[in-house]
Design a protein around this motif. Structure first.
Motif, PDB file in Angstrom:
ATOM      1  N   ASP A 131       0.600 -22.999  29.132  1.00 36.06           N
ATOM      2  CA  ASP A 131      -0.410 -23.517  30.050  1.00 36.06           C
ATOM      3  C   ASP A 131      -1.645 -22.615  29.953  1.00 36.06           C
ATOM      4  OD1 ASP A 131      -2.001 -23.857  32.374  1.00 36.06           O
ATOM      5  OD2 ASP A 131      -0.328 -24.841  33.363  1.00 36.06           O
ATOM      6  N   GLU A 191      -4.174 -22.127  31.818  1.00 33.78           N
ATOM      7  CA  GLU A 191      -4.690 -21.483  33.026  1.00 33.78           C
ATOM      8  C   GLU A 191      -3.598 -20.822  33.864  1.00 33.78           C
ATOM      9  OE1 GLU A 191      -7.672 -20.921  33.462  1.00 33.78           O
ATOM     10  OE2 GLU A 191      -8.650 -22.349  32.128  1.00 33.78           O
ATOM     11  N   SER A 192      -2.369 -21.079  33.561  1.00 40.55           N
ATOM     12  CA  SER A 192      -1.300 -20.466  34.332  1.00 40.55           C
ATOM     13  C   SER A 192      -0.101 -20.258  33.403  1.00 40.55           C
ATOM     14  CB  SER A 192      -0.951 -21.384  35.508  1.00 40.55           C
ATOM     15  OG  SER A 192       0.110 -20.838  36.225  1.00 40.55           O
ATOM     16  N   PRO A 193      -0.294 -19.401  32.397  1.00 40.37           N
ATOM     17  CA  PRO A 193       0.732 -19.293  31.353  1.00 40.37           C
ATOM     18  C   PRO A 193       1.962 -18.530  31.814  1.00 40.37           C
ATOM     19  CG  PRO A 193      -1.036 -17.738  30.944  1.00 40.37           C
ATOM     20  CD  PRO A 193      -1.424 -18.500  32.178  1.00 40.37           C
ATOM     21  N   SER A 194       3.031 -18.649  31.061  1.00 38.92           N
ATOM     22  CA  SER A 194       4.257 -17.940  31.432  1.00 38.92           C
ATOM     23  C   SER A 194       5.009 -17.401  30.218  1.00 38.92           C
ATOM     24  CB  SER A 194       5.164 -18.892  32.215  1.00 38.92           C
ATOM     25  OG  SER A 194       5.354 -20.080  31.469  1.00 38.92           O
ATOM     26  N   GLN A 229       3.963 -10.709  39.718  1.00 36.82           N
ATOM     27  CA  GLN A 229       3.024 -11.808  39.882  1.00 36.82           C
ATOM     28  C   GLN A 229       1.673 -11.209  40.230  1.00 36.82           C
ATOM     29  OE1 GLN A 229       3.643 -14.573  43.101  1.00 36.82           O
ATOM     30  NE2 GLN A 229       3.478 -16.280  41.687  1.00 36.82           N
ATOM     31  N   ASP A 263      -2.954 -11.746  39.628  1.00 34.38           N
ATOM     32  CA  ASP A 263      -3.944 -12.804  39.513  1.00 34.38           C
ATOM     33  C   ASP A 263      -4.960 -12.602  38.394  1.00 34.38           C
ATOM     34  OD1 ASP A 263      -3.032 -14.399  41.654  1.00 34.38           O
ATOM     35  OD2 ASP A 263      -3.803 -12.894  43.033  1.00 34.38           O
ATOM     36  N   LEU A 313      -5.574 -13.634  33.152  1.00 33.85           N
ATOM     37  CA  LEU A 313      -6.403 -14.358  32.197  1.00 33.85           C
ATOM     38  C   LEU A 313      -7.864 -13.933  32.255  1.00 33.85           C
ATOM     39  CD1 LEU A 313      -4.806 -17.779  32.917  1.00 33.85           C
ATOM     40  CD2 LEU A 313      -4.918 -16.806  30.642  1.00 33.85           C
ATOM     41  N   LYS A 326       1.718 -27.280  38.306  1.00 34.83           N
ATOM     42  CA  LYS A 326       1.822 -27.186  36.850  1.00 34.83           C
ATOM     43  C   LYS A 326       2.559 -28.354  36.214  1.00 34.83           C
ATOM     44  CE  LYS A 326       2.532 -23.272  34.798  1.00 34.83           C
ATOM     45  NZ  LYS A 326       3.016 -21.922  34.508  1.00 34.83           N
ATOM     46  N   GLY A 344      -3.752 -24.663  36.809  1.00 30.74           N
ATOM     47  CA  GLY A 344      -3.089 -23.391  37.068  1.00 30.74           C
ATOM     48  C   GLY A 344      -4.027 -22.371  37.679  1.00 30.74           C
ATOM     49  N   GLU A 345      -5.331 -22.474  37.353  1.00 34.78           N
ATOM     50  CA  GLU A 345      -6.286 -21.468  37.816  1.00 34.78           C
ATOM     51  C   GLU A 345      -6.494 -21.481  39.318  1.00 34.78           C
ATOM     52  OE1 GLU A 345      -6.828 -24.092  35.853  1.00 34.78           O
ATOM     53  OE2 GLU A 345      -8.951 -24.605  35.684  1.00 34.78           O
ATOM     54  N   ARG A 361     -11.721 -19.845  39.307  1.00 37.69           N
ATOM     55  CA  ARG A 361     -10.406 -19.253  39.563  1.00 37.69           C
ATOM     56  C   ARG A 361     -10.262 -18.876  41.026  1.00 37.69           C
ATOM     57  NH1 ARG A 361      -6.408 -17.739  36.577  1.00 37.69           N
ATOM     58  NH2 ARG A 361      -7.585 -18.287  34.738  1.00 37.69           N
ATOM     59  N   SER A 394      -7.866 -16.305  43.226  1.00 34.83           N
ATOM     60  CA  SER A 394      -6.842 -15.279  43.080  1.00 34.83           C
ATOM     61  C   SER A 394      -6.653 -14.577  44.413  1.00 34.83           C
ATOM     62  CB  SER A 394      -7.233 -14.281  41.987  1.00 34.83           C
ATOM     63  OG  SER A 394      -8.552 -13.865  42.173  1.00 34.83           O
TER      64      SER A 394
END
Lengths: 298, 150, 672
Positions: A162, A164-167, A182, A184, A187, C347, C358-359, C478, C480
């Motif tokens: 992903d 924007e929200s990789p894993s 976890q 923020d 990226l 997601k 996801g951002e 984003r 956060s």
């Protein structure tokens, strides 16, 4: 497993420890790295910000060599190299005109058949093996996985994880026995190639990354890019000095962390080459080991 | 009148888009070549490829097939079936002894009077360049030819 | 031998100027089978029509060809004239000598030649025309409305008030839809439930409305005027006839910690529950996935784990062994009003074209919520009693950032369209927030403000000027967490500056998408839908509430994103269409449809596969002793729209489309 290997300039110079650790874990995981013979620079930022055709032609030449050397898949451990190689491959595949011009520049037949992999992609395929061979010395070591700009983006090029929200890094780190935190800033940009020309910006950007990782309770940051590593590691002294010297944050290459997880000798992983000493991590490992031994004795 | 070859062209068009588009061309007084005669059908989906062969057999020099743009079909999907059918047919045209350039496939919507005029003029010019369509040799002659070869 | 009459119209000068009409009439008159051929100044005029009628009667014509304007213009006129003279109207055809000839050519010689050719085509074709008669279909004058949101409620009430019976099917246990979740509505800020619940009660009490809540459409057969709809009545585990809605069961259910769907996960409910106090019908349902008894059963536990609800029910209404049941209803029209869902930007996405955001950390950062969740927070009947409180720690947020166009207008993430309602409801949210938290600051990131509608732009101005919402034009890259606050990194395109805001809460105005399962329902109804799943109307401008399947109509957000006023207007429009359909006992249909030759049909059913309307049915032919001879295709007259794709596809040439038979077309082609 055999795989083509494109070290790029960094892995022969500023990021030698990346190359060393990669070689070490490759041996441990039964991967044979075939370095592409006569490879050249990927062109990096300099090429693609000045001449588009050059920025495609340089990686294309390397891909052509890999093709001639029967390397179906090529690992580019440096995120920037990976991005350039993959971008060039896609530009040629998508645009017939570019393909024609590149063919003319190369002067040799070229099928554009070589697949380009980042280290995240390669190790994601191997999480099973890593988990099987893991000696679990990293139990409870909290690490922040840092992707930076280019490892999973742009999505059209990478087509992996992903954007924007990789894993993927978290999964690899977990397989190696450590605990991803976890946070923020995984990226956010570290400042990249502006390291020398706009140092103040790089310091500002890298600082917020370090602070965020620290806040999230990380004991180390894991990276997969020599440029990220150099910004976070080499610039950390200056950053920490202004931040009233908090605990230094070790910056590890993904391959180094996996190597530690596999129980390889730290000396073979190039850990001594960092500016920020990874000693706290090694101490943590030793403490875990001692505890385990104590338990065994008991 | 010049000695220019005036081809005879038949257009098979759908009622809802191209026929109405041709009406619009008329209402807008767009002058175009007089060589195209329209046969109206409800939908391109109704157009049997045999109609085209029949037209050539009966002396047409060219054929136009035109209907609604993909996704605009009055009957939702008739033009998609037509498109598939003609894609296959195009492959077989040469086998049937017809120069594929004699057949024009196009999408003309009800609002494209101008495009219809273009299609008509282009098809006329193209067929004019190719000259009159030579009728198929009779099946018997054809059979004889095969027999001689073997 | 045919007796055909040809009538060539000059259309004043319109045709006559470039076409030698007398020559056309003469030339066509020489064709075999033509017994009468004349030209006249104005065929469509009264004297012109008289000319035709006289000729039909005097010369006993069995077909007429009018060479005049486009059939789209006057085919009806001339067919009517033919009919009044006793000739079957389908034995009258037109040759288009004006739009397709005289108006587009200048050379008189060539134009006349072409006119003769066009006339010849039609003369040859008409020799094979058959007399056809209008098809009459009986209409079952009851309607089915699918979906009990505001659009479905409005449509059902309008149809019922118009004197026709309605069956209203709702998949949830109560009607009310998304509107019942809203706090207040733009642009008047009246309380949503206050205006909705009276209408819900009206539905329940209307003698002409049969409400089937907690039910879904299982299958649809038939065609306009004659649909058979099979409806699955899902097992509530509560007997509707016995329950009086006292609520004791709900009070005594030990499992109270289930996230409430009605409260968008911000509140909790019990396992046996009524989604909200004003539910219609006010009958609880057991959520079998979270009920201890059913979970025990599923695991194969022999002992009865719980049963509190049944114990306390004074009317013995709880029925743990209830099964799904089915009812079949016969209706003449179907209204689809299935509404929308909000794009869940987490997601995992069920569609490949969609990619989450996801951002924005939705689902991982607890104080990042979506628009409907904010509605529940602002609603007096919501989980916080109408107080704006953070889901994470229950504190009052002093700064809320609202992000518009999340998912909408973003081709890169899969949704190109504008969700239409978000500009307005975000403005409303900033007002509600200002009214409830006086010292709070609302910041809105927007792309454009689209506030077209009565009183809409004024409403947004009020949000900015009176509620002091700060509108920043730009996107956020984003979100956060920074300790207790959410760091919002965005860009203000008007000042050209990057902006970082520390917010206590972020509200995402996520895109409107059609309900899950819409594709399956659309397939049952053979209604087409776009790539996003919104159902397609028959014509975007001129037939906005009809679909291409006759007898199926649309209302509300199942067709495209819509707000309440639009949905209600559309529902009423649909209701008037349905009542129009029901105004006659018999439905008239043009007979230009396909029929199958049962002798030659081989039963390959290629026609069935290509028919866009599902009009081809399978029919078993048997001999006198009941033995099966073969299974053949048969065209349902009510469903066929006459496109003819089946005929061109049929390998054995067993289908004929009346009005455009092979004989007719080949006759025309032979006349080249």
């Amino acid at each position: 497993m055999n795989i083509g290997y494109f070290p790029g300039c960094s892995l022969h110079a500023t990021a030698r420890e990346y190359a060393e650790s990669l070689t070490a874990i490759a041996a441990a995981l039964d991967i044979k790295l075939d370095e592409i013979k006569d490879w050249a620079c990927c062109g990096a930022t300099s090429a693609h910000s000045t001449n588009h055709m050059l920025s495609v032609a340089l990686p294309a030449r390397t891909l052509m060599l890999a093709e001639k050397q029967n390397l179906g898949r090529v690992l580019a451990p440096c995120a920037a190299c990976y991005n350039r190689l993959a971008s060039a491959r896609q530009a040629i595949a998508k645009d017939k005109e570019i393909a024609g011009r590149i063919q003319a520049i190369l002067g040799q037949s070229f099928e554009n058949s070589v697949q380009v992999l980042s280290i995240a992609q390669l190790l994601s395929e191997m999480t099973g093996e890593i988990r099987d061979k893991c000696k679990r010395p990293l139990r409870n070591l909290k690490v922040a996985c840092y992707y930076g700009c280019l490892l999973v983006r742009p999505p059209e090029i990478c087509q992996f994880d992903d954007p924007e929200s990789p894993s993927s890094l978290e999964n690899i780190v977990k397989a190696a026995g450590a605990t991803p935190v976890q946070w923020d800033m995984a990226l956010e940009c570290c400042g990249g190639g502006f390291s020398l020309s706009r140092t103040a910006s790089v310091v500002r950007l890298s600082r917020s990354i370090l602070q965020s990782a620290r806040k999230a309770g990380a004991q180390a940051i894991v990276v997969a890019c020599p440029m990220c590593h150099s910004n976070l590691d080499f610039r950390q002294g200056a950053i920490n000095m202004r931040d009233n010297a908090p605990e230094p944050m070790p910056i590890l290459f993904l391959s180094q962390l996996v190597g530690l997880g596999l129980g390889l000798d730290p000396a073979r992983l190039g850990l001594s080459r960092h500016f920020v000493s990874p000693q706290p991590v090694l101490n943590f490992i030793n403490a875990v080991k001692l505890q385990a031994e104590d338990r065994e004795h008991a | 009148m010049s000695d220019l070859f005036e081809p005879n062209i038949v257009a098979f068009v759908c009622n809802w888009c191209t026929y109405t588009g041709a009406d619009l061309a008329g209402t807008s007084r767009l002058t175009m070549a007089p060589n195209v005669r329209i046969i109206r059908l409800p939908c391109t989906g109704r157009i049997d490829t045999l109609f085209i062969l029949k037209a050539f057999e009966r002396g047409a020099d060219g054929v136009i097939v035109s209907g609604c743009h993909p996704a605009d079909c009055h009957y939702t999907a008739g033009n998609y079936h037509a498109r598939r059918r003609f894609a296959v047919f195009r492959e077989l045209m040469e086998f049937a002894g017809i120069d594929p350039q004699r057949v024009t496939f196009s999408w003309v919507s009800a609002s494209e009077g101008g495009k219809w005029a273009e299609v008509v003029n282009n098809a006329t010019e193209q067929v004019r360049r190719l000259g009159p369509f030579q009728k198929y040799p009779s099946p018997a002659a054809h059979a004889g030819e095969i027999a001689c070869k073997s | 031998m045919s007796r055909i009459g040809v009538f060539i119209c000059h259309c004043g000068e319109n045709i006559g100027r470039t076409v030698d009409c007398a020559r056309v009439a003469q030339s066509l008159g020489d064709l075999p089978g033509v017994v009468h051929s004349v030209d006249y100044k104005y065929m469509c005029s009264d004297p012109g029509q008289v000319l035709i009628k006289q000729a039909i009667q005097e010369k006993n014509l069995d077909g007429i060809v009018v060479g005049a304007c486009s059939p789209h213009m006057h085919e009806k006129t001339f067919r009517k004239a033919a009919a009044s003279a006793g000739l079957n109207p389908f034995l009258c055809e037109m040759a288009n000598l004006r739009e397709h000839c005289s108006w587009i050519h200048e050379d008189r010689e060539l134009a006349t030649e072409k006119a003769i050719a066009l006339g010849r085509f039609i003369v040859e074709k008409i020799k094979y025309n058959r007399p056809l008669s209008t098809i009459y279909i009986p209409v079952e004058r009851r309607a089915l409305v699918i979906g009990g949101g505001i659009a479905g409620i409005q449509a059902a009430l309008d149809i019922a008030d118009g004197g026709r019976d309605v069956i209203l099917v709702e998949k949830e246990s109560s009607i009310g839809g998304h509107m019942s979740q809203l706090s207040e509505t733009f642009p008047t800020l009246d309380c949503s439930q206050c205006i909705l619940t009276p209408r819900m009660v009206e539905v329940a009490q209307h003698p002409r409305i049969k409400l089937l809540a907690y039910s879904e459409v299982e299958s649809v057969d038939g065609y306009i005027g004659n649909f058979q709809v099979k409806i699955r009545r899902k097992a509530r585990s509560v007997d509707e006839t016995k329950c009086n809605g006292c609520g004791e069961c709900q009070k005594n259910c030990p499992n109270k910690k289930i996230p409430s769907e009605f409260d968008q996960g911000l509140g909790t409910r019990t396992a046996i529950y009524v989604p909200f106090p004003q539910a219609v019908p006010n009958i609880p349902v057991i959520d079998r996935a979270s009920c201890a008894l059913f979970r025990g059963r599923a695991k194969g536990v022999k002992k009865v784990v719980c049963g509190k609800c049944a114990e306390v029910c004074g009317r013995n209404a709880v029925d743990f062994d209830q099964q799904d049941s089915f009812v079949t209803e016969k209706v003449g029209a179907i209204v689809v009003a299935t509404g929308y869902q909000l794009y869940s930007i987490g997601k995992s996405q069920e569609l490949d074209i969609l990619r989450g955001y996801g951002e924005y950390g939705y689902g991982t950062i607890p104080d990042v919520i979506d628009g409907l969740q904010f509605e529940r927070l602002a609603s007096a009947s919501g989980p916080t009693g109408g107080k704006i409180l953070r889901p994470s720690d229950g504190k009052e947020p002093k700064k809320i950032v609202f992000l518009q166009c999340i998912g909408s207008r973003d081709p890169a993430k899969g949704i190109e369209y504008c969700s239409k309602i978000c500009c307005m409801y975000v403005a409303k949210h900033t007002m509600l927030y200002h009214h409830k938290v006086h010292d709070g600051k609302a910041v809105v990131f927007y792309m454009d403000i689209r506030a077209g509608g009565k009183g809409y732009d004024e409403f947004v101005r009020r949000a900015i000027e009176e509620s002091h919402a700060l509108y920043l034009r730009g996107r956020v890259s984003r979100l956060s967490r920074d300790g207790d606050v959410i760091r919002v990194q965005g860009f203000d395109t008007l000042s050209g500056e990057p902006v970082v805001i520390n917010a206590d809460m972020v509200v995402l105005a996520t895109a409107m998408r059609p309900q899950p399962g819409i594709a399956a329902l659309a397939q049952k109804l053979s209604v087409s839908y776009d790539q996003h799943g919104f159902l397609n109307e028959a014509h975007p401008k001129l037939r906005p509430v009809e679909t291409n399947t006759a007898g199926v109509f649309l209302a509300g957000a199942c067709q495209s994103p819509r707000d309440i006023p639009d949905s209600v207007a559309m529902a009423s429009a649909t209701a008037s269409k349905v009542l129009g359909l029901f105004s006659k006992e018999l439905l008239e249909r043009e007979p230009l449809i396909a029929r199958v030759d049962r002798m030659t049909c081989t039963g390959c059913f290629h026609c069935e596969r290509v028919c866009p309307y599902g009009a081809v049915e399978r029919k078993t032919l048997t001999d006198s002793k009941g033995r099966i001879i073969k299974v053949i295709a048969e065209v349902n007259q009510g469903v066929c729209q006459g496109c003819g794709t089946c005929q061109a596809t049929c390998p054995s040439k067993s289908v004929e489309l009346d009005g455009f038979t092979d004989e007719q077309i080949y006759a025309a082609v032979n006349a080249i």
